[in-house]
Design a protein around this motif. Structure first.
Motif, PDB file in Angstrom:
ATOM      1  N   ALA A   1       3.281   8.757  -5.860  1.00  0.00           N
ATOM      2  CA  ALA A   1       2.867   7.495  -5.222  1.00  0.00           C
ATOM      3  C   ALA A   1       3.014   6.312  -6.167  1.00  0.00           C
ATOM      4  N   GLY A   2       2.692   6.491  -7.442  1.00  0.00           N
ATOM      5  CA  GLY A   2       2.815   5.397  -8.400  1.00  0.00           C
ATOM      6  C   GLY A   2       4.254   4.934  -8.530  1.00  0.00           C
ATOM      7  N   ALA A   3       5.172   5.874  -8.625  1.00  0.00           N
ATOM      8  CA  ALA A   3       6.591   5.526  -8.731  1.00  0.00           C
ATOM      9  C   ALA A   3       7.088   4.845  -7.461  1.00  0.00           C
ATOM     10  N   ILE A   4       6.637   5.315  -6.314  1.00  0.00           N
ATOM     11  CA  ILE A   4       7.040   4.720  -5.035  1.00  0.00           C
ATOM     12  C   ILE A   4       6.544   3.276  -4.962  1.00  0.00           C
ATOM     13  N   LEU A   5       5.281   3.063  -5.332  1.00  0.00           N
ATOM     14  CA  LEU A   5       4.738   1.694  -5.339  1.00  0.00           C
ATOM     15  C   LEU A   5       5.453   0.811  -6.350  1.00  0.00           C
ATOM     16  N   VAL A  55       0.850  -1.180   0.000  1.00  0.00           N
ATOM     17  CA  VAL A  55       0.000   0.000   0.000  1.00  0.00           C
ATOM     18  C   VAL A  55       0.889   1.233   0.000  1.00  0.00           C
ATOM     19  N   ALA A  56       0.362   2.298  -0.598  1.00  0.00           N
ATOM     20  CA  ALA A  56       0.998   3.606  -0.515  1.00  0.00           C
ATOM     21  C   ALA A  56       0.246   4.372   0.555  1.00  0.00           C
ATOM     22  N   GLU A  57       1.004   4.905   1.506  1.00  0.00           N
ATOM     23  CA  GLU A  57       0.396   5.605   2.644  1.00  0.00           C
ATOM     24  C   GLU A  57       0.907   7.038   2.681  1.00  0.00           C
ATOM     25  N   ARG A  58      -0.031   7.963   2.744  1.00  0.00           N
ATOM     26  CA  ARG A  58       0.313   9.383   2.884  1.00  0.00           C
ATOM     27  C   ARG A  58       0.521   9.664   4.363  1.00  0.00           C
ATOM     28  N   LEU A  72      -4.325   5.702   3.312  1.00  0.00           N
ATOM     29  CA  LEU A  72      -3.889   4.933   2.154  1.00  0.00           C
ATOM     30  C   LEU A  72      -4.307   5.672   0.892  1.00  0.00           C
ATOM     31  N   VAL A  73      -3.392   5.710  -0.080  1.00  0.00           N
ATOM     32  CA  VAL A  73      -3.680   6.412  -1.329  1.00  0.00           C
ATOM     33  C   VAL A  73      -3.516   5.518  -2.551  1.00  0.00           C
ATOM     34  N   GLY A  74      -3.111   4.268  -2.355  1.00  0.00           N
ATOM     35  CA  GLY A  74      -2.953   3.365  -3.487  1.00  0.00           C
ATOM     36  C   GLY A  74      -2.441   2.017  -3.048  1.00  0.00           C
ATOM     37  N   TYR A  75      -2.333   1.116  -4.030  1.00  0.00           N
ATOM     38  CA  TYR A  75      -1.824  -0.225  -3.748  1.00  0.00           C
ATOM     39  C   TYR A  75      -1.198  -0.827  -5.001  1.00  0.00           C
TER      40      TYR A  75
END
Length: 162
Positions: A111-115, A64-67, A74-77
Motif C-alpha cells: 500500500a505504501g508503494a502504491i500511494l 487514499v489507499a483502498e483495500r 481504507l488502509v492509508g492515505y
C-alpha cells in the motif's frame, strides 16, 4: 490471498478516516521523540477540518489507499502539495509530500508503494519538478521505500533541547 489495494483521490466522505490516519501518524512521531514532535490532542477534528479544506486546493493532492474485496476499506492515505519557492528552506518550487501513512494491518502489502507512486504522479501532473519529503530518523522502513523510488538524502535535521 493478498487483497488488492488501489490508490484513488480522497473524497469528502473519506475525511473522518483520513483524519484518524493523520492523527495516528502524529502519535507515531510523538512516540518516537516526544521532545521533537508535538501532539496536541484531540488531533482528529483539526485534521478533518484542514484536510477537507485541502480537497478544494488545486495545488493539493490527497489520496487514499483502498483495500478491495467484499468489504472495501481504507488502509492509508497520502497528502502532498505543489509549493512555491521557499527561501527559508532554500528549496525551489517543489511538490512536498507532507504525509504518507498505512495502517498497521495493511503494512508490507504494497500500500505504501502504491500511494507513493500515485502521489508522485499527481504532483508531476501539477507541474512539480521534484518531490521533497521529511521522514523520521527512526523510520527505516519508510526510508527504504523512499530510496527504492529514487529519493536521496539532502538534509539532516538536528535538535538540541534547552
Amino acid at each position: 490471498m493478498i487483497p488488492s489495494i488501489k490508490a484513488r483521490p480522497a473524497e469528502r466522505a473519506d475525511m473522518p478516516e483520513v483524519a484518524r490516519f493523520a492523527a495516528q501518524l502524529v502519535r507515531l512521531h510523538h512516540a518516537l521523540d516526544p521532545h521533537r514532535f508535538m501532539c496536541l490532542e484531540p488531533l482528529e477534528p483539526g485534521y478533518e477540518r484542514w484536510l477537507t479544506r485541502e480537497l478544494e486546493n488545486p495545488d493539493a493532492v490527497i489520496l487514499v489507499a483502498e483495500r478491495g474485496g467484499a468489504e472495501p476499506a481504507l488502509v492509508g492515505y497520502a497528502y502532498g502539495r505543489r509549493e512555491p519557492r521557499d527561501w527559508m528552506s532554500l528549496r525551489d518550487a517543489s511538490g512536498v509530500l507532507h504525509d504518507i501513512y498505512v495502517a498497521e494491518p495493511a503494512r508490507r502489502l504494497g500500500a505504501g508503494a502504491i500511494l507513493l507512486e500515485a502521489v508522485i504522479a499527481r504532483l508531476r501532473d501539477l507541474g512539480a519538478p521534484r518531490v521533497v519529503l521529511h521522514t523520521a530518523t527512526q523510520n527505516a522502513a519508510g526510508q527504504r521505500l523512499f530510496e527504492r523510488f529514487g529519493f536521496r538524502r539532502t538534509m539532516v535535521e538536528m535538535t538540541l533541547e534547552l
